[in-house]
Write a protein that holds these residues in place. Sequence first.
Motif, mmCIF file in Angstrom:
data_model
loop_
_atom_site.group_PDB
_atom_site.id
_atom_site.type_symbol
_atom_site.label_atom_id
_atom_site.label_comp_id
_atom_site.label_asym_id
_atom_site.label_seq_id
_atom_site.Cartn_x
_atom_site.Cartn_y
_atom_site.Cartn_z
ATOM 1 N N ASN A 32 0.812 -1.212 0.000
ATOM 2 C CA ASN A 32 0.000 0.000 0.000
ATOM 3 C C ASN A 32 0.848 1.266 0.000
ATOM 4 N N HIS A 42 -3.953 6.686 -10.694
ATOM 5 C CA HIS A 42 -5.135 6.037 -10.123
ATOM 6 C C HIS A 42 -6.421 6.604 -10.709
ATOM 7 N N GLN A 61 -14.962 2.654 -8.175
ATOM 8 C CA GLN A 61 -14.039 2.546 -7.049
ATOM 9 C C GLN A 61 -13.508 1.124 -6.972
ATOM 10 N N ASN A 62 -12.451 0.960 -6.186
ATOM 11 C CA ASN A 62 -11.795 -0.335 -6.021
ATOM 12 C C ASN A 62 -12.081 -0.898 -4.641
ATOM 13 N N SER A 64 -10.934 -3.470 -1.450
ATOM 14 C CA SER A 64 -9.645 -3.646 -0.761
ATOM 15 C C SER A 64 -8.788 -4.680 -1.477
ATOM 16 N N GLU A 66 -8.891 -5.358 -4.718
ATOM 17 C CA GLU A 66 -8.399 -4.754 -5.957
ATOM 18 C C GLU A 66 -7.270 -3.763 -5.684
ATOM 19 N N THR A 67 -7.384 -3.020 -4.584
ATOM 20 C CA THR A 67 -6.317 -2.073 -4.231
ATOM 21 C C THR A 67 -5.022 -2.810 -3.957
ATOM 22 N N LEU A 70 -3.579 -3.956 -7.257
ATOM 23 C CA LEU A 70 -2.916 -2.876 -7.980
ATOM 24 C C LEU A 70 -1.534 -2.610 -7.404
ATOM 25 N N SER A 93 -2.298 -2.091 -15.486
ATOM 26 C CA SER A 93 -3.418 -1.462 -14.772
ATOM 27 C C SER A 93 -3.856 -0.182 -15.470
ATOM 28 N N LYS A 102 -7.753 -0.167 -13.065
ATOM 29 C CA LYS A 102 -8.177 -1.552 -12.861
ATOM 30 C C LYS A 102 -7.121 -2.482 -13.446
#
Length: 842
Positions: A32, A42, A61-62, A64, A66-67, A70, A93, A102
């Motif tokens: 993160n 983003h 939105q993404n 957790s 997906e985040t 990424l 992405s 994404k």
Amino acid sequence: MEVLPEVESEEDATLTDDEEKKGFWELESSLNNIRLTPDFPHIMKPRTPVELSRYPSSYKQNSSQETLMLAMAENFRQQFVLLYPDRKALLLSPVNECGVQKFVSTTLRSSLLPYPELYDWEGCASFVSDYLSLELLDPPFELPKQLSSPTRVLQTQRGTCFEFSMVLCSLLLGAGFNAYCVSGYATKEMCLLDQSRQDCPLLKPPKQDNAEEPKKTVKKYSVKPPHDLHSAFEKHQEEKQQAKVKADELKKQQEEERLRKEQERPPHDPLLGLRVHSWVLVLSGSREIPENFFVDPLTGKGYSTTNENFVGIESIWNHQNYWVNKQDCSFGCGSMTFDLGDLSKWEYMLCGLTSQSVSISSDQKPPREPEDEEEEEIDELKAFEMPPSWVTKIDISPPDMEMRYPGGMKTLQYRKAKLEKFAPYLLKDGLVTKLTTYKDLECTQPNTIKEWFKHRSDHLEERELHTDSNLTTEHFRPGRSDALKYHRYMTLVPETERQMDFYDHTRTDGLARRIEKPFEMTETFEDRTDFLIYRHVVYGKQIKVIRAGEALNQRPIKSVEEQFHRDPSKPASKDVAKRNFKMSDRKIQVTYHLEDDRIIPAWMNFIKPKEAADSQKAQDFTPEMVSGFQIDPFAKPYKNLQLYEILLELMRDEENVELQIRNSEKEVKSILSSRETEDSNTDLQISIYNTTRNETARRHMEEKERKAKEKQKRQKENELDLLAPFQARLEQTQSFSHQDALQLKRDCLTEFKQQLTNKANLIQSRFEQETEELQKKQLWYQKNQLTMTTEDEEDYLKYCSEAMFRIHVLKLRLSRQKERAPQRYLALEEKLKRHPKLAMDS
């Protein structure tokens, strides 16, 4: 070539639960904290403006998961750039249509649509290439910054080659294929969808199966063939000469083909090997696919993995993982292997089952010990699975599926050909496909025009026009009243050159083909009861004939020749094989079938006597008017009367044949007239189940639904109205007098009182019947008590118990009926007082 860092071995990966959780959260926090590069922000402005309110939250939105995915992709990208600084960036992405970043694997949505043509890869590829329009990459040597969802691409019917591949791969995954999206490089023609140097697929002849001829069995006692008296040396020399001629012709054709390709070779592309392209890879194994192959989503065609149009591959992905190519593509993809489990050739992003299942099957895995199984369980817990797709379910409505092309039409340019495709019912004449071939590469001089139709009321399916000779050929499907199957003509004017084929099994006369020329007409027949198979008519020059006061131009018939099959019910010497009516010479020639043991058939020639004229009487029949040949020398010769009767029968047949010929001429004129009308006023057939287009069926369905609703409404009102059955007995059901209202009330109360009485009487009669049967059973028991067995006594006691229970129930029902009957009567009387019809008339 350097490789990316590999994951730890299984021995080093054995951790306790606390250590595993701690390590996982540390990995997530560290990922993160990774800063996303400016190349893949983003949030980014979408390629085309969209209404964000119309999209679900997963698009904007993404999650957790997906985040975290990424962040892992960014970590993977940084390692890739560090190890391979000279290679181009990976497509990992990009942003979607809402401007949200994404991961490419989550953009795939495995979907199986309820259309049979989308169950195989050819149908899926053809649909994607037809349904979407191409947006070229700008610049052509860079990856796209935006990758829209398959639902958005199908909605707008526009997309880049990468979006084409995402849609096609989603459909193939739903159909059960082991499909992958490919990011790589291709030739200019492939990237720009330039098929101007390729032959149109519709012009390629269909493949014919080379079936081996069955070998003839040589019987031991069969008749030996005669000796071949031809010179073997001369035969060998002739074959040698023919082989030399064929070799020279083949060499000449190859040289002409080489020169043609040299002339048509495209100029050198300065961006060769740099043009970015995307396509689909289908691996063998699933759906009985024997070998790996590529599918180009722009054209919908399949290619071998060694095809020279595909220059190189950077990466591939599916809905479970992402792989980077580590093989050398300097000489194209011909030497590449697609064993995705080979770490020396491919580097995967997510470790775990998804990275190894593609290459190692369950029967190839070596047996594991219990300790290895525990370590494998720990690895499975540690493996990070790909987040589910953020794309909503792919759905294509039947109208969109039928429309097929953007705007209902699409045009493709091929080498010396142009192919136009149209949706059904888009054009008034039912045209769905039009292929125009040209004589030159610039496509300025048309050669042939070929058209395909659907849903036409005249059953026309295909039409081909040769512009040089103005020759038109038409094909019809079964169902026409005239049974026309094929029509070849130059003009629709009667008595010109044409050919008509018919569905002979649907015609009463068995006509299969009719070939017409200015002075000839030939007809062939099938399966006729009179065994007629062939008729050839020769005409003279047109003359004017006056019939019923009208002058008609008619061609005189000079001669008619007919041929017949063998009739087994007649002797061969009396079964006509061919007869020739020579009207201009007043002669009739008859030839009979050849007998099995003869080499010459029997025949007879007649000269017709002259008919009576204004100043001359009719000519008499004489034996000199007949000549012939009989096969059997011992057979009795025909008498004059017999010959005269045969001549009269032939003259009657001649009249019938002339009448049939004139009917054929009328039929030709009728068909030509109807074809001219059908082409000028084309009607399309619409199924009665297609209510969107069939106005009559739609109105019928609406009327049917309206009547059904009215009927239900009336039934509901009648069920609620207590007086409806009694009101129906009156002559005037809509309005009635005060006396009628009182009569309705009395009838209703009387009938209800009678129902209550009948119900009480029915219960009373059943009570008396059960009591009487029990008394009879008791008397029977008293008489036979001493001789009864134990089983009989048990049956008796069981019967008595059941009978007493029924009598008790009936007694309770009877008493309850007597108590409630007056109350129900008074309640009905009170309800009738408040009834709107009785209250209105009181």
